[in-house]
Design a protein around this motif. Structure first.
Motif, PDB file in Angstrom:
ATOM      1  N   LYS A   2       1.071  -1.269   0.148  1.00  0.00           N
ATOM      2  CA  LYS A   2       0.013  -0.036  -0.227  1.00  0.00           C
ATOM      3  C   LYS A   2       0.652   1.318   0.219  1.00  0.00           C
ATOM      4  O   LYS A   2       2.191   1.297   0.925  1.00  0.00           O
ATOM      5  N   THR A   3       0.235   2.865  -0.578  1.00  0.00           N
ATOM      6  CA  THR A   3       0.881   3.554  -0.874  1.00  0.00           C
ATOM      7  C   THR A   3       1.780   3.994   0.638  1.00  0.00           C
ATOM      8  O   THR A   3       2.820   4.610   0.952  1.00  0.00           O
ATOM      9  N   LYS A   4       0.518   2.916   1.646  1.00  0.00           N
ATOM     10  CA  LYS A   4       1.203   4.134   2.839  1.00  0.00           C
ATOM     11  C   LYS A   4       2.171   3.454   4.070  1.00  0.00           C
ATOM     12  O   LYS A   4       3.129   4.445   4.470  1.00  0.00           O
ATOM     13  N   HIS A   5       3.251   2.127   2.924  1.00  0.00           N
ATOM     14  CA  HIS A   5       4.326   1.001   3.204  1.00  0.00           C
ATOM     15  C   HIS A   5       4.783   2.048   2.751  1.00  0.00           C
ATOM     16  O   HIS A   5       5.929   2.075   3.506  1.00  0.00           O
ATOM     17  N   ASN A   9       8.398   3.642   4.864  1.00  0.00           N
ATOM     18  CA  ASN A   9       9.913   3.309   4.336  1.00  0.00           C
ATOM     19  C   ASN A   9      10.445   4.406   3.439  1.00  0.00           C
ATOM     20  O   ASN A   9      11.691   4.597   4.387  1.00  0.00           O
ATOM     21  N   PHE A  10      10.291   5.690   2.705  1.00  0.00           N
ATOM     22  CA  PHE A  10      11.301   6.559   2.979  1.00  0.00           C
ATOM     23  C   PHE A  10      10.925   7.651   3.648  1.00  0.00           C
ATOM     24  O   PHE A  10      12.140   8.426   3.826  1.00  0.00           O
ATOM     25  N   ILE A  11      10.048   7.599   5.121  1.00  0.00           N
ATOM     26  CA  ILE A  11      10.426   7.798   6.183  1.00  0.00           C
ATOM     27  C   ILE A  11      11.957   7.637   7.550  1.00  0.00           C
ATOM     28  O   ILE A  11      12.612   7.839   7.722  1.00  0.00           O
ATOM     29  N   ALA A  37       9.900  15.013  -1.362  1.00  0.00           N
ATOM     30  CA  ALA A  37       8.759  15.484  -2.690  1.00  0.00           C
ATOM     31  C   ALA A  37       7.893  14.275  -3.092  1.00  0.00           C
ATOM     32  O   ALA A  37       6.703  14.462  -3.410  1.00  0.00           O
ATOM     33  N   ALA A  38       8.601  12.650  -3.024  1.00  0.00           N
ATOM     34  CA  ALA A  38       8.051  11.739  -3.860  1.00  0.00           C
ATOM     35  C   ALA A  38       7.038  11.898  -2.542  1.00  0.00           C
ATOM     36  O   ALA A  38       5.112  11.087  -2.594  1.00  0.00           O
ATOM     37  N   ASN A  39       7.172  12.043  -1.411  1.00  0.00           N
ATOM     38  CA  ASN A  39       5.969  11.781   0.105  1.00  0.00           C
ATOM     39  C   ASN A  39       5.327  12.438   0.006  1.00  0.00           C
ATOM     40  O   ASN A  39       3.628  12.439  -0.305  1.00  0.00           O
ATOM     41  N   GLU A  40       5.243  13.845  -0.394  1.00  0.00           N
ATOM     42  CA  GLU A  40       3.860  14.839  -0.678  1.00  0.00           C
ATOM     43  C   GLU A  40       3.217  14.240  -1.905  1.00  0.00           C
ATOM     44  O   GLU A  40       1.890  14.817  -2.038  1.00  0.00           O
ATOM     45  N   VAL A  41       4.233  13.538  -3.127  1.00  0.00           N
ATOM     46  CA  VAL A  41       2.918  13.270  -4.234  1.00  0.00           C
ATOM     47  C   VAL A  41       2.335  12.371  -3.533  1.00  0.00           C
ATOM     48  O   VAL A  41       1.074  12.145  -3.981  1.00  0.00           O
ATOM     49  N   LEU A  42       2.799  10.971  -2.737  1.00  0.00           N
ATOM     50  CA  LEU A  42       1.909   9.546  -2.357  1.00  0.00           C
ATOM     51  C   LEU A  42       0.682  10.278  -1.612  1.00  0.00           C
ATOM     52  O   LEU A  42      -0.058   9.414  -2.047  1.00  0.00           O
ATOM     53  N   ARG A  44      -0.820  12.748  -1.402  1.00  0.00           N
ATOM     54  CA  ARG A  44      -2.188  13.417  -2.029  1.00  0.00           C
ATOM     55  C   ARG A  44      -2.650  12.502  -2.727  1.00  0.00           C
ATOM     56  O   ARG A  44      -3.739  12.436  -2.652  1.00  0.00           O
ATOM     57  N   GLU A  45      -1.889  11.190  -3.888  1.00  0.00           N
ATOM     58  CA  GLU A  45      -2.148  10.471  -4.256  1.00  0.00           C
ATOM     59  C   GLU A  45      -3.244  10.161  -3.599  1.00  0.00           C
ATOM     60  O   GLU A  45      -4.703   9.196  -3.766  1.00  0.00           O
ATOM     61  N   GLU A  46      -2.689   9.339  -2.408  1.00  0.00           N
ATOM     62  CA  GLU A  46      -3.458   8.086  -1.309  1.00  0.00           C
ATOM     63  C   GLU A  46      -5.050   8.857  -0.456  1.00  0.00           C
ATOM     64  O   GLU A  46      -5.957   8.814  -0.792  1.00  0.00           O
ATOM     65  N   LYS A  47      -4.559  10.646  -0.596  1.00  0.00           N
ATOM     66  CA  LYS A  47      -6.050  11.323  -0.613  1.00  0.00           C
ATOM     67  C   LYS A  47      -6.732  11.314  -1.282  1.00  0.00           C
ATOM     68  O   LYS A  47      -8.010  11.369  -1.035  1.00  0.00           O
ATOM     69  N   ASN A  48      -6.410  11.411  -2.182  1.00  0.00           N
ATOM     70  CA  ASN A  48      -7.576  11.430  -3.386  1.00  0.00           C
ATOM     71  C   ASN A  48      -7.644   9.798  -4.321  1.00  0.00           C
ATOM     72  O   ASN A  48      -9.250  10.087  -4.401  1.00  0.00           O
ATOM     73  N   ASP A  49      -6.999   9.021  -3.916  1.00  0.00           N
ATOM     74  CA  ASP A  49      -7.578   7.834  -3.891  1.00  0.00           C
ATOM     75  C   ASP A  49      -8.986   7.574  -2.959  1.00  0.00           C
ATOM     76  O   ASP A  49      -9.688   7.097  -2.941  1.00  0.00           O
ATOM     77  N   SER A  50      -8.397   8.214  -0.745  1.00  0.00           N
ATOM     78  CA  SER A  50      -9.639   7.538  -0.037  1.00  0.00           C
ATOM     79  C   SER A  50     -11.246   8.510  -0.836  1.00  0.00           C
ATOM     80  O   SER A  50     -11.825   7.840  -0.284  1.00  0.00           O
ATOM     81  N   ILE A  51     -10.644   9.326  -1.330  1.00  0.00           N
ATOM     82  CA  ILE A  51     -12.476  10.277  -1.298  1.00  0.00           C
ATOM     83  C   ILE A  51     -12.323  10.002  -2.904  1.00  0.00           C
ATOM     84  O   ILE A  51     -13.765   9.181  -3.298  1.00  0.00           O
ATOM     85  N   THR A  52     -12.115   9.663  -3.856  1.00  0.00           N
ATOM     86  CA  THR A  52     -12.482   8.890  -4.654  1.00  0.00           C
ATOM     87  C   THR A  52     -13.361   7.792  -4.729  1.00  0.00           C
ATOM     88  O   THR A  52     -14.180   7.380  -5.071  1.00  0.00           O
TER      89      THR A  52
END
Length: 55
Positions: A2-5, A9-11, A37-42, A44-52
Motif C-alpha cells: 500500500k501507499t502507506k508502506h 519506508n521513505f521516512i 517530495a515523493a512523499n508529498e505526491v504519495l 496527495r495520491e492517497e488522499k485522492n484515492d480515499s476520496i474517490t
C-alpha cells in the motif's frame, strides 16, 4: 504493498540518511529532498484515492 508502506519506508530512509550523513552532507540533503517530495505526491495520491473510494 500500500501507499502507506512506501511513505513509511521513505521516512525511515530519510531518518537513516540524517543519522549516517548528517544534515551537512550535500548528496544526502538532495536525497532527503527527493524523498520528501515523493512523499508529498504519495500523500496527495492517497488522499485522492480515499476520496474517490468514498463516492
Amino acid at each position: 504493498m500500500k501507499t502507506k508502506h512506501i511513505i513509511d519506508n521513505f521516512i525511515l530512509i530519510e531518518e537513516v540518511l540524517l543519522e549516517l550523513a548528517g544534515d551537512s552532507d550535500e548528496p544526502a540533503k538532495s536525497y532527503i529532498l527527493y524523498l520528501r517530495a515523493a512523499n508529498e505526491v504519495l500523500r496527495r495520491e492517497e488522499k485522492n484515492d480515499s476520496i474517490t473510494d468514498e463516492k
